[in-house]
Design a protein around this motif. Structure first.
Motif, PDB file in Angstrom:
ATOM      1  N   LYS A 185       9.822   2.946   1.208  1.00 22.57           N
ATOM      2  CA  LYS A 185       8.712   2.199   1.776  1.00 22.57           C
ATOM      3  C   LYS A 185       8.461   0.918   0.993  1.00 22.57           C
ATOM      4  CE  LYS A 185       5.898   5.777   3.942  1.00 22.57           C
ATOM      5  NZ  LYS A 185       4.539   6.343   3.988  1.00 22.57           N
ATOM      6  N   VAL A 186       8.051  -0.120   1.713  1.00 20.89           N
ATOM      7  CA  VAL A 186       7.767  -1.410   1.095  1.00 20.89           C
ATOM      8  C   VAL A 186       6.407  -1.889   1.577  1.00 20.89           C
ATOM      9  CG1 VAL A 186       8.476  -3.801   0.848  1.00 20.89           C
ATOM     10  CG2 VAL A 186      10.201  -2.006   0.932  1.00 20.89           C
ATOM     11  N   SER A 187       5.560  -2.271   0.642  1.00 18.06           N
ATOM     12  CA  SER A 187       4.253  -2.811   0.994  1.00 18.06           C
ATOM     13  C   SER A 187       4.327  -4.330   1.002  1.00 18.06           C
ATOM     14  CB  SER A 187       3.190  -2.351  -0.013  1.00 18.06           C
ATOM     15  OG  SER A 187       1.970  -3.015   0.223  1.00 18.06           O
ATOM     16  N   GLU A 224      -0.086  -0.498  -6.483  1.00 23.21           N
ATOM     17  CA  GLU A 224       1.114  -0.788  -5.695  1.00 23.21           C
ATOM     18  C   GLU A 224       1.682   0.470  -5.065  1.00 23.21           C
ATOM     19  OE1 GLU A 224       2.697  -4.755  -8.116  1.00 23.21           O
ATOM     20  OE2 GLU A 224       3.533  -2.775  -8.580  1.00 23.21           O
ATOM     21  N   ALA A 265       2.009   0.988  -1.061  1.00 26.40           N
ATOM     22  CA  ALA A 265       3.343   1.210  -0.508  1.00 26.40           C
ATOM     23  C   ALA A 265       3.400   2.525   0.262  1.00 26.40           C
ATOM     24  CB  ALA A 265       4.380   1.203  -1.634  1.00 26.40           C
TER      25      ALA A 265
END
Length: 290
Positions: free
Chosen positions: A186-188, A170, A174
């Motif tokens: 940041k967002v994945s 993860e 991200a």
């Protein structure tokens, strides 16, 4: 005239009676077992002479015995041919499939080949993760990509021995994403399906599978499409090396086996002292010829 025998004590009489009862029970059990054995022998060896009721009883006894569970069927995977790429300057190697599981050729073309981390294109504005090698197959499209970068912020302040496989997956995903939330983090948009780790020759490799939202293409014209990917990440020093293979969901079934073979073959190789250039510490001069 013989003297009359003295009557045995009451305790002896009690013990004798108890012993007789015990002997009787043992004898009864032995008779029952002997009779049962005789019945089974008669039913098996003399089926023509066995009494019909005895045969029925034996069949019912066998029928009530649970059958052992069948042995699990191991899935037989079709191996596909691989092509291996070795990169001595950054000391890694990776492999990619050249056909689908049905034998249809995959026409890969190199889109990025960078010998050094400092010359590689960044995947996001902060320029941490950079693409050092990439192949693309225009059908799909499908991609094979090697990226290198320092440990993401979510991992940088933790002891690497405490990193969990899903946490690593993860954090890497991200760190290469361009989406951010209000706080600037940041967002994945990728969803990790599973993650596991394996130590090979002293290096820990984290393997994972994930699904992400894709863009419309010639094969999938819907507004919402999905890509299926496999990834593996390994650490050398302060940098993470990641190899990913990706395809549209519609092409996943025919390519999954080859992708798994390629991911399993990824390795960090022994650095060559004359050729190796450590990311972030590459030096100003080319390697000497001796």
């Amino acid at each position: 005239r013989a003297a009359p025998r003295a009557a045995p004590p009451a305790d002896d009489l009690g013990n004798s009676a108890s012993q007789l009862a015990t002997d009787a029970r043992v004898s009864t059990r032995r008779v029952a077992l002997t009779n049962a054995a005789a019945v089974l022998v008669a039913a098996v060896t003399l089926p023509a002479c066995a009494d019909e009721e005895v045969v029925v009883a034996v069949v019912e006894a066998v029928a009530t015995t649970p059958a052992p569970p069948p042995a699990p069927q191991r899935e037989v995977k079709t191996l596909v041919p691989l092509t291996t790429v070795q990169q001595p300057t950054m000391a890694y190697e990776f492999s990619y499939p050249t056909t689908t599981k049905t034998g249809e050729p995959i026409r890969w073309a190199p889109s990025r080949v960078r010998e050094r981390y400092s010359k590689a294109e960044p995947m996001s504005p902060d320029a941490r993760q950079r693409i050092v090698y990439e192949f693309i197959a225009f059908k799909g499209p499908m991609t094979c990509t090697v990226t290198v970068g320092p440990a993401p912020p979510k991992l940088a302040n933790k002891d690497p021995t405490q990193w969990q496989p899903k946490q690593v997956a993860e954090a890497v995903l991200a760190d290469r994403a361009t989406g951010r939330i209000a706080t600037g983090q940041k967002v994945s948009l990728a969803e990790v399906e599973y993650a596991r780790e394996e130590v090979i020759d002293g290096t820990t490799y984290v393997y994972y599978e994930y699904i992400s939202q894709g863009s419309p293409n010639l094969a999938e014209r819907e507004s919402t499409t999905f890509r299926h990917s496999l990834g593996v990440t390994a650490r050398r020093g302060n940098f993470l090396y990641t190899y990913t293979v990706s395809a549209p969901e519609t092409l996943w079934d025919s390519n999954q086996g080859g992708f798994e073979q390629g991911i399993d073959a990824f390795r960090l190789t022994e650095p060559n002292k004359k050729k190796f250039r450590e990311p972030g510490n590459e030096g100003l001069f080319p390697p000497l010829p001796f």
